[in-house]
Scaffold this active site. Structure first.
Site, short mmCIF file in Angstrom:
data_model
loop_
_atom_site.label_atom_id
_atom_site.label_comp_id
_atom_site.label_asym_id
_atom_site.label_seq_id
_atom_site.Cartn_x
_atom_site.Cartn_y
_atom_site.Cartn_z
CG ASP A 16 -2.09 0.89 1.15
OD1 ASP A 16 -2.33 1.42 0.05
OD2 ASP A 16 -2.78 1.08 2.16
CD GLU A 92 -9.16 6.02 -4.53
OE1 GLU A 92 -10.10 6.40 -3.80
OE2 GLU A 92 -8.17 5.42 -4.11
CE LYS A 128 -7.82 1.93 -4.00
NZ LYS A 128 -6.72 2.27 -3.05
CB THR A 152 -11.37 1.94 -2.34
OG1 THR A 152 -10.59 2.27 -1.20
CG2 THR A 152 -11.89 3.21 -2.99
CG PHE A 174 -10.56 1.28 4.14
CD1 PHE A 174 -10.26 0.51 3.03
CD2 PHE A 174 -10.32 2.64 4.07
CE1 PHE A 174 -9.74 1.07 1.87
CE2 PHE A 174 -9.80 3.23 2.92
CZ PHE A 174 -9.50 2.43 1.82
#
Length: 316
Positions: A16, A92, A128, A152, A174
């Site tokens: 990440d 993203e 994303k 996400t 998350f």
């Protein structure tokens, strides 16, 4: 083997980060990025050339040069990442499009076109999208075009079910942000291992997916500590920040599988249908998921604005 090597035997490990040195050090299969990570990486002098190339690209466009520059910055980082990792990179869509189905689709197609123009097969890119209802509808349409999506800002089972029914390639629940909310709400310092609310949420999603045979992959994300990661050993994928990758690499613990598809099949879970009305109602009923989703969109949007302002300064 150290815990990181053991974990790689059970789970696909994803970095990440937007930092290439980190990728080379820990050798993950895939890498994920987001606006916050790209903004941080773009501040570093060794990546200055990626921003400058994007500015030259965008300046040649007659309409919305800033938008073109921003997209090219994200893709430039993605292209460099794909030189290092053998698998996929996640890029993203602008968080400000989180409630715009057509805007999200258009942006996703454009990002993929930039990758393909650079010779990258779209199979190596995950787009994303925020796990809003609009983001999920956009993902369903994009998946039919062969554009694979990583959903996400996911904090709840209803979001996960809707993503799976839309045939999204992957979800990113998350874990750490769920923990943050419960620590604050319940006034506690932390939770032991399997009692961590984020761990429990991902475990429930994993068991649901495996029990009912969904193909959508689960990638636990946003970890706060090593215990959360080890409690999810066996998850399809785990995306881990550099500091925690380092801790795993230097550790001595033994890693055992915690999530198992065979055990998931035995879970006493009832199947739920998820249409728009049900999704919106159940999300609204979950204060944690509602608040963290909204907060996540706001914060990613803020970092995009910061990146835009940095680019505008460089264009003067």
């Amino acid at each position: 083997m150290n815990p990181l090597d053991q974990l790689k035997k059970l789970t696909t490990v994803v970095a990440d980060t937007g930092d290439f040195a980190t990728l080379k050090q820990y050798q993950p299969t895939d890498s994920t990025t987001n606006p916050s990570l790209i903004y941080a990486a773009s501040q570093q002098p060794q990546y200055k050339h990626l921003v400058e190339e994007a500015i030259r690209y965008g300046k040649a466009k007659t309409q919305n040069p800033l938008s073109h520059i921003l997209d090219k910055v994200f893709v430039n980082f993605g292209l460099e990442i794909l030189k290092i990792v053998p698998g996929r990179v996640s890029t993203e869509v602008d968080a400000r499009l989180s409630f715009d189905v057509e805007g999200s689709i258009e942006k996703a197609r454009y990002l993929i076109s930039l990758y393909e123009a650079a010779g990258i097969d779209r199979k190596r890119v995950l787009i994303k999208l925020a796990s809003t209802w609009e983001g999920i509808v956009a993902a369903q349409k994009l998946e039919k075009e062969g554009i694979h999506c990583n959903m996400t800002l996911l904090f709840s089972l209803p979001q996960a079910i809707a993503c799976a029914e839309a045939h999204a390639t992957l979800i990113s629940p998350f874990v750490g942000r769920i923990l943050d909310w419960y620590k604050k709400a319940e006034g506690v310092v932390g939770y032991p291992g399997a009692s961590d609310p984020g761990v429990k949420s991902v475990t429930t999603i994993y068991n649901y997916y495996k029990k009912f045979g969904y193909k959508t992959q689960i990638m636990g994300a946003s970890f706060r500590n090593i215990d959360e990661i080890l409690e999810l050993a066996g998850c399809d994928l785990l995306t881990i920040a550099p500091n925690l990758l380092q801790e795993l690499q230097k550790g001595t613990d033994s890693v055992t599988r915690k999530l198992d598809p065979a055990k998931a099949k035995e879970s006493p879970i009832q199947k739920q249908h998820m249409d728009e009305k049900t999704f919106r109602y159940l999300l609204n009923e979950d204060a944690m998921a509602t608040e963290k989703l909204a907060e996540g969109i706001r914060n990613f949007a803020k970092d995009i604005v910061k990146l835009e302002n940095m680019i505008l300064d460089k264009m003067k």
